[in-house]
Scaffold this active site. Sequence first.
Site, PDB file in Angstrom:
ATOM      1  N   SER A  25       0.810  -1.214   0.000  1.00 49.09           N
ATOM      2  CA  SER A  25       0.000   0.000   0.000  1.00 49.09           C
ATOM      3  C   SER A  25       0.846   1.268   0.000  1.00 49.09           C
ATOM      4  O   SER A  25       2.071   1.232   0.083  1.00 49.09           O
ATOM      5  CB  SER A  25      -0.959   0.050   1.192  1.00 49.09           C
ATOM      6  OG  SER A  25      -0.248   0.239   2.395  1.00 49.09           O
ATOM      7  N   TYR A  58      -2.488   0.433  -3.587  1.00 45.22           N
ATOM      8  CA  TYR A  58      -3.759   0.966  -3.091  1.00 45.22           C
ATOM      9  C   TYR A  58      -3.470   1.910  -1.930  1.00 45.22           C
ATOM     10  O   TYR A  58      -2.459   1.786  -1.245  1.00 45.22           O
ATOM     11  CB  TYR A  58      -4.716  -0.158  -2.658  1.00 45.22           C
ATOM     12  CG  TYR A  58      -4.167  -1.039  -1.569  1.00 45.22           C
ATOM     13  CD1 TYR A  58      -4.455  -0.790  -0.230  1.00 45.22           C
ATOM     14  CD2 TYR A  58      -3.332  -2.112  -1.874  1.00 45.22           C
ATOM     15  CE1 TYR A  58      -3.930  -1.590   0.776  1.00 45.22           C
ATOM     16  CE2 TYR A  58      -2.806  -2.910  -0.875  1.00 45.22           C
ATOM     17  CZ  TYR A  58      -3.110  -2.648   0.442  1.00 45.22           C
ATOM     18  OH  TYR A  58      -2.585  -3.430   1.430  1.00 45.22           O
TER      19      TYR A  58
END
EC number: 4.1.1.11
Length: 118
Positions: A25, A58
């Site tokens: 992430s 993400y």
Amino acid sequence: MLVTLMKAKLHRATVTQADLDYEGSIAIDRDLLDASGILPHEQVDVLNITTGARFTTYAIEAPRGSKVIGVNGAAARLVQKGDKVIVVTYGMLPAEEARNYAPTVVLLDDGNEIKKAA
């Protein structure tokens, strides 16, 4: 027909941390997520202005006001603290709607303070 457009971007964000041992992430200050409209867990492309590297990951929320831009997991090998990056999200719209669509662009200074948002 649907076309893919830039939904939002954080332009010239400064990487504040890179954590190889975290499970993936990019952590982004909640204030910057709110200003850009990027959602937690939304897919983002990260473009490293400093090195030219590009990767997809993400977004996750970093504490509000922290100014954190933290790349985690394997992607941490593609950045170093202090690198300038662009974080971009995309969306799909019908071609007719896309003609009048304007993305959100948030320009940041060296300390990840918002200089301009439109």
